[in-house]
Design an enzyme around this catalytic site. Structure first.
Site, PDB file in Angstrom:
ATOM      1  N   LYS A  22       9.876  93.849 -28.682  1.00 56.06           N
ATOM      2  CA  LYS A  22      10.241  94.684 -27.636  1.00 56.06           C
ATOM      3  C   LYS A  22       9.185  94.586 -26.526  1.00 56.06           C
ATOM      4  O   LYS A  22       9.527  94.437 -25.155  1.00 56.06           O
ATOM      5  CB  LYS A  22       9.958  96.230 -27.941  1.00 56.06           C
ATOM      6  CG  LYS A  22       9.889  97.352 -26.857  1.00 56.06           C
ATOM      7  CD  LYS A  22       9.604  98.715 -27.200  1.00 56.06           C
ATOM      8  CE  LYS A  22       8.177  98.954 -27.389  1.00 56.06           C
ATOM      9  NZ  LYS A  22       7.537  99.186 -26.297  1.00 56.06           N
ATOM     10  N   ASN A  23       7.693  94.316 -26.855  1.00 58.21           N
ATOM     11  CA  ASN A  23       6.974  93.986 -25.733  1.00 58.21           C
ATOM     12  C   ASN A  23       7.103  92.715 -24.967  1.00 58.21           C
ATOM     13  O   ASN A  23       6.255  92.408 -24.107  1.00 58.21           O
ATOM     14  CB  ASN A  23       5.598  94.389 -26.239  1.00 58.21           C
ATOM     15  CG  ASN A  23       5.306  95.706 -26.311  1.00 58.21           C
ATOM     16  OD1 ASN A  23       6.102  96.557 -25.998  1.00 58.21           O
ATOM     17  ND2 ASN A  23       4.224  96.104 -26.739  1.00 58.21           N
ATOM     18  N   ARG A  92       6.938 103.575 -19.285  1.00 60.02           N
ATOM     19  CA  ARG A  92       5.709 103.034 -18.554  1.00 60.02           C
ATOM     20  C   ARG A  92       5.687 101.735 -18.150  1.00 60.02           C
ATOM     21  O   ARG A  92       5.461 101.187 -16.873  1.00 60.02           O
ATOM     22  CB  ARG A  92       4.277 103.321 -19.041  1.00 60.02           C
ATOM     23  CG  ARG A  92       3.662 104.512 -19.261  1.00 60.02           C
ATOM     24  CD  ARG A  92       2.395 104.519 -19.688  1.00 60.02           C
ATOM     25  NE  ARG A  92       1.605 103.443 -18.978  1.00 60.02           N
ATOM     26  CZ  ARG A  92       1.092 103.652 -17.858  1.00 60.02           C
ATOM     27  NH1 ARG A  92       0.815 104.751 -17.302  1.00 60.02           N
ATOM     28  NH2 ARG A  92       0.371 102.595 -17.265  1.00 60.02           N
ATOM     29  N   CYS A 116       0.586 109.392 -19.983  1.00 56.63           N
ATOM     30  CA  CYS A 116       1.299 109.345 -21.041  1.00 56.63           C
ATOM     31  C   CYS A 116       0.580 110.003 -22.309  1.00 56.63           C
ATOM     32  O   CYS A 116      -0.572 110.127 -22.025  1.00 56.63           O
ATOM     33  CB  CYS A 116       1.822 108.040 -21.236  1.00 56.63           C
ATOM     34  SG  CYS A 116       0.581 106.980 -22.143  1.00 56.63           S
ATOM     35  N   ARG A 121      -3.952 105.659 -19.023  1.00 55.39           N
ATOM     36  CA  ARG A 121      -3.024 104.266 -18.632  1.00 55.39           C
ATOM     37  C   ARG A 121      -2.838 104.366 -17.082  1.00 55.39           C
ATOM     38  O   ARG A 121      -1.837 104.141 -16.628  1.00 55.39           O
ATOM     39  CB  ARG A 121      -1.886 104.384 -19.275  1.00 55.39           C
ATOM     40  CG  ARG A 121      -2.209 104.522 -20.872  1.00 55.39           C
ATOM     41  CD  ARG A 121      -0.933 104.452 -21.636  1.00 55.39           C
ATOM     42  NE  ARG A 121      -0.456 103.029 -21.907  1.00 55.39           N
ATOM     43  CZ  ARG A 121       0.542 102.658 -22.793  1.00 55.39           C
ATOM     44  NH1 ARG A 121       1.066 103.429 -23.310  1.00 55.39           N
ATOM     45  NH2 ARG A 121       1.061 101.329 -22.848  1.00 55.39           N
ATOM     46  N   PRO A 122      -3.979 104.182 -16.248  1.00 56.66           N
ATOM     47  CA  PRO A 122      -3.872 103.848 -14.942  1.00 56.66           C
ATOM     48  C   PRO A 122      -3.086 102.259 -14.521  1.00 56.66           C
ATOM     49  O   PRO A 122      -3.298 101.560 -15.559  1.00 56.66           O
ATOM     50  CB  PRO A 122      -5.102 103.758 -14.119  1.00 56.66           C
ATOM     51  CG  PRO A 122      -6.127 103.432 -15.503  1.00 56.66           C
ATOM     52  CD  PRO A 122      -5.293 103.819 -16.654  1.00 56.66           C
ATOM     53  N   ASP A 124      -4.311 100.582 -11.613  1.00 57.12           N
ATOM     54  CA  ASP A 124      -5.351 100.125 -10.667  1.00 57.12           C
ATOM     55  C   ASP A 124      -5.403  98.634 -10.772  1.00 57.12           C
ATOM     56  O   ASP A 124      -5.310  98.279  -9.236  1.00 57.12           O
ATOM     57  CB  ASP A 124      -6.677 100.872 -10.558  1.00 57.12           C
ATOM     58  CG  ASP A 124      -7.313 100.773 -12.220  1.00 57.12           C
ATOM     59  OD1 ASP A 124      -6.468 100.794 -13.197  1.00 57.12           O
ATOM     60  OD2 ASP A 124      -8.346 100.357 -12.111  1.00 57.12           O
ATOM     61  N   ASP A 307      -1.822  98.819 -31.508  1.00 57.81           N
ATOM     62  CA  ASP A 307      -0.413  99.306 -31.885  1.00 57.81           C
ATOM     63  C   ASP A 307      -0.222  99.402 -33.175  1.00 57.81           C
ATOM     64  O   ASP A 307       1.059  99.706 -33.570  1.00 57.81           O
ATOM     65  CB  ASP A 307       0.731  98.474 -31.116  1.00 57.81           C
ATOM     66  CG  ASP A 307       0.951  98.812 -29.606  1.00 57.81           C
ATOM     67  OD1 ASP A 307       0.235  99.674 -29.282  1.00 57.81           O
ATOM     68  OD2 ASP A 307       1.513  98.153 -29.066  1.00 57.81           O
ATOM     69  N   ARG A 399      12.618 104.417 -29.485  1.00 50.59           N
ATOM     70  CA  ARG A 399      12.202 103.617 -28.213  1.00 50.59           C
ATOM     71  C   ARG A 399      11.715 102.123 -28.710  1.00 50.59           C
ATOM     72  O   ARG A 399      12.021 101.346 -27.841  1.00 50.59           O
ATOM     73  CB  ARG A 399      10.580 104.212 -27.613  1.00 50.59           C
ATOM     74  CG  ARG A 399      10.970 105.314 -26.891  1.00 50.59           C
ATOM     75  CD  ARG A 399       9.707 105.787 -25.739  1.00 50.59           C
ATOM     76  NE  ARG A 399       9.215 104.799 -25.803  1.00 50.59           N
ATOM     77  CZ  ARG A 399       7.807 104.211 -25.509  1.00 50.59           C
ATOM     78  NH1 ARG A 399       7.210 105.392 -25.965  1.00 50.59           N
ATOM     79  NH2 ARG A 399       7.423 103.432 -24.899  1.00 50.59           N
TER      80      ARG A 399
HETATM   81  C1  UD1 Z   1       0.582  97.057 -23.413  1.00 49.83           C
HETATM   82  C2  UD1 Z   1       1.558  97.188 -24.477  1.00 49.83           C
HETATM   83  C3  UD1 Z   1       1.378  98.408 -25.509  1.00 49.83           C
HETATM   84  C4  UD1 Z   1      -0.362  98.176 -26.088  1.00 49.83           C
HETATM   85  C5  UD1 Z   1      -1.047  97.847 -24.996  1.00 49.83           C
HETATM   86  C6  UD1 Z   1      -2.402  97.354 -25.472  1.00 49.83           C
HETATM   87  C7  UD1 Z   1       3.855  96.593 -23.406  1.00 49.83           C
HETATM   88  C8  UD1 Z   1       5.057  97.145 -22.845  1.00 49.83           C
HETATM   89  N1  UD1 Z   1       2.843  97.643 -23.901  1.00 49.83           N
HETATM   90  O1  UD1 Z   1       0.449  98.278 -22.817  1.00 49.83           O
HETATM   91  O2  UD1 Z   1       2.241  98.515 -26.663  1.00 49.83           O
HETATM   92  O3  UD1 Z   1      -0.765  99.408 -26.852  1.00 49.83           O
HETATM   93  O4  UD1 Z   1      -0.575  96.720 -24.305  1.00 49.83           O
HETATM   94  O5  UD1 Z   1      -2.295  96.250 -26.499  1.00 49.83           O
HETATM   95  O6  UD1 Z   1       3.173  95.576 -23.492  1.00 49.83           O
HETATM   96  N2  UD1 Z   1      -5.962  99.671 -17.763  1.00 49.83           N
HETATM   97  C9  UD1 Z   1      -6.806 100.067 -16.768  1.00 49.83           C
HETATM   98  N3  UD1 Z   1      -5.952  99.681 -15.542  1.00 49.83           N
HETATM   99  C10 UD1 Z   1      -4.891  99.216 -15.224  1.00 49.83           C
HETATM  100  C11 UD1 Z   1      -4.265  98.682 -16.543  1.00 49.83           C
HETATM  101  C12 UD1 Z   1      -4.828  98.989 -17.730  1.00 49.83           C
HETATM  102  O7  UD1 Z   1      -7.636 100.814 -16.814  1.00 49.83           O
HETATM  103  O8  UD1 Z   1      -4.357  98.907 -14.142  1.00 49.83           O
HETATM  104  C13 UD1 Z   1      -6.741 100.056 -19.001  1.00 49.83           C
HETATM  105  C14 UD1 Z   1      -5.681 100.998 -19.902  1.00 49.83           C
HETATM  106  O9  UD1 Z   1      -5.763 102.527 -19.552  1.00 49.83           O
HETATM  107  C15 UD1 Z   1      -6.242 100.558 -21.464  1.00 49.83           C
HETATM  108  C16 UD1 Z   1      -6.547  99.269 -21.090  1.00 49.83           C
HETATM  109  O10 UD1 Z   1      -6.427  98.879 -19.822  1.00 49.83           O
HETATM  110  O11 UD1 Z   1      -7.409 101.359 -21.596  1.00 49.83           O
HETATM  111  C17 UD1 Z   1      -5.583  98.028 -21.765  1.00 49.83           C
HETATM  112  O12 UD1 Z   1      -4.223  98.471 -21.284  1.00 49.83           O
HETATM  113  P1  UD1 Z   1      -3.208  97.699 -21.128  1.00 49.83           P
HETATM  114  O13 UD1 Z   1      -3.196  96.147 -21.734  1.00 49.83           O
HETATM  115  O14 UD1 Z   1      -2.661  97.500 -19.618  1.00 49.83           O
HETATM  116  O15 UD1 Z   1      -1.524  98.383 -21.792  1.00 49.83           O
HETATM  117  P2  UD1 Z   1      -0.184  98.346 -21.301  1.00 49.83           P
HETATM  118  O16 UD1 Z   1      -0.079  96.762 -20.820  1.00 49.83           O
HETATM  119  O17 UD1 Z   1       0.048  99.579 -20.686  1.00 49.83           O
END
Ligand code: UD1
Length: 420
Positions: A22-23, A92, A116, A121-122, A124, A307, A399
């Protein structure tokens, strides 16, 4: 609303075919927004998140058909650039349209995903990187308004934190930017690697694939001629079935897997006493005579994946001794703990760390799924618990797990889907 009724304890046997990831499929579907041709993706998992993203793409003007895991997608007809709140709030990962839409059209409006269940999960880091590429970003009425009328410009970007969808979004934006983009501190997850490989195979000059530093030379706004491809197997689904074998003390075989993507998971299972027969595409797990306790810290790939944290936490409830599980990625990813406690598990939570005192017997109960992976942990625990467990709110499971109950039934589990 559907729920799952599971009778335990259960023994499993036989083999299970692992679906496409999926990812990996989510960013690869949004990648087609950069293409001018029709693209065919195979091994696409038919799960709710994929259907949600396809709905979003159809809203933008794309056409798609998904049958028997084959997805035909044509984004040449896309004529809208707004990703609505109604869809983004349910998933998301919809944020993955931001980079491609902005790169192709020079503007887009994408709803903020909001909070969520597993944390804030920002986004930024996505926005900051796009600004470094020359985009003007404003947030108004819950939407990100992104503007780059002259196109995006290559930039030198250092991610403050490793982000999976952030890396994917910026890689896609960079592919159509003017000039060279260097991305430092990138995610190295296999799903990001596949995205980069497909871009490379589609003619984009991209180097550093699989490392934390990527270099991408953009087309200067020209859409790409994208290749057809097969989605990689889902390493999290695979890891969940390995845990199913371990928790039910059963030997089962996983087919159509990439064992090299699962090293952190099989490594931990080995430490718990399980053994494996591994070929290029299959893994057979042989359960531990008695599961040993384990220490886990969730981190970015290639370390242990967040995960898989919930599933291992369920497994640790059956192990000898106390396991320590530390969640480093998401601040609120322990909601399965209180549900596992309803089944009798002895777990103490202290901030980001759970101490699991293994060996207390589990008994069936009514429990509530709270997020995707937490749901599968409850199903695993239910298969080991004595008596009947009803897992409610399984739309979370739908999902991301394709045909979970059919796959488990075929392995011999007593599991059925019922209506509330
Ligand atoms: C993806 C996966 C999810 C997995 C996660 C971590 C998909 C669709 N989802 O989620 O299943 O649990 O990776 O392996 O592939 N962060 C920030 N700012 C940002 C982006 C992220 O602070 O702009 C932080 C997040 O809050 C978190 C960390 O960075 O603490 C990692 O998040 P991220 O790798 O972005 O997770 P996702 O891509 O949302």
């Amino acid at each position: 609303m559907d729920y799952l009724r599971i009778q335990g304890p259960t023994k499993l046997q036989g083999s299970v075919v692992i679906s496409g990831a999926k990812n990996a499929a989510l960013p690869l579907i949004t990648l087609t927004l950069l293409a001018h041709n029709k693209v065919t993706l195979t091994n696409v998992p038919e799960v709710a998140d994929i259907k949600t993203l396809l709905k979003l793409l159809r809203n933008l003007g794309a056409t798609s058909s998904l049958e028997n895991h084959v997805l035909h997608l044509d984004t040449s007809t896309v004529n809208h650039t707004m990703a609505n709140y109604d869809i983004v709030k349910t998933m998301r990962a919809s944020i993955l349209v931001l980079g491609p839409l902005l790169a192709r059209f020079g503007h887009c409006e994408v709803s903020l995903p909001g909070g969520c269940a597993i944390g804030q999960r920002p986004i930024d880091l996505h926005l900051k990187a796009l600004e470094q590429m020359g985009a003007q970003i404003t947030i108004h009425a819950g939407y990100v308004h992104a503007l780059a009328p002259e196109g995006l410009k290559g930039a030198h970007i250092i991610f403050d934190k490793i982000t999976v969808t952030g890396t994917a979004n910026i890689v896609m934006a960079a592919a159509l930017a003017h000039g060279k983009t260097i991305l430092v501190n990138c995610a190295k997850e296999p799903e990001v690697v596949q995205l980069c490989e497909i871009l490379r195979d589609s003619g984009i000059d991209i180097t550093g694939i699989g490392t934390s530093e990527l270099s991408i030379i953009g087309t200067g706004g020209k859409t790409i001629d994208m290749v057809d491809f097969e989605i990689i197997p889902d390493r999290i689904e695979a890891g969940t079935y390995l845990c199913a074998g371990a928790i039910t003390n059963s030997s089962i075989t996983l087919e159509h897997v990439r064992p090299d993507h699962l090293d952190a998971v099989t490594g931990k299972l080995e430490q718990m006493g399980c053994t494996f027969d591994i070929t290029d595409t299959t893994i057979t797990i042989h359960p531990a005579p008695q599961l040993k306790h384990i220490d886990i810290i969730t981190q970015e790939y290639p370390a242990f994946p967040t995960d898989m944290q919930a599933q291992f936490l369920a497994l640790a409830t059956l192990a000898n001794g106390t396991s320590i599980i530390e969640e480093r990625l998401f601040e609120n990813r322990f909601m399965h703990v209180s549900e596992l406690q309803r089944l009798g598990a002895d777990i103490k939570l202290n901030g980001h760390t759970a101490a699991v005192m293994g060996g207390t017997p589990l008994f069936g109960a009514d429990v509530m799924a709270t997020d995707l992976r937490a749901s599968s942990a409850l199903v695993l625990a239910a298969m080991a618990a004595e008596g009947t467990t009803n897992v409610h709110r399984i739309y979370h499971l739908d999902r991301g797990y394709e045909n979970l109950e059919q796959k488990l039934q075929a392995l011999g589990a007593k599991i059925e889907r019922l209506k509330e």
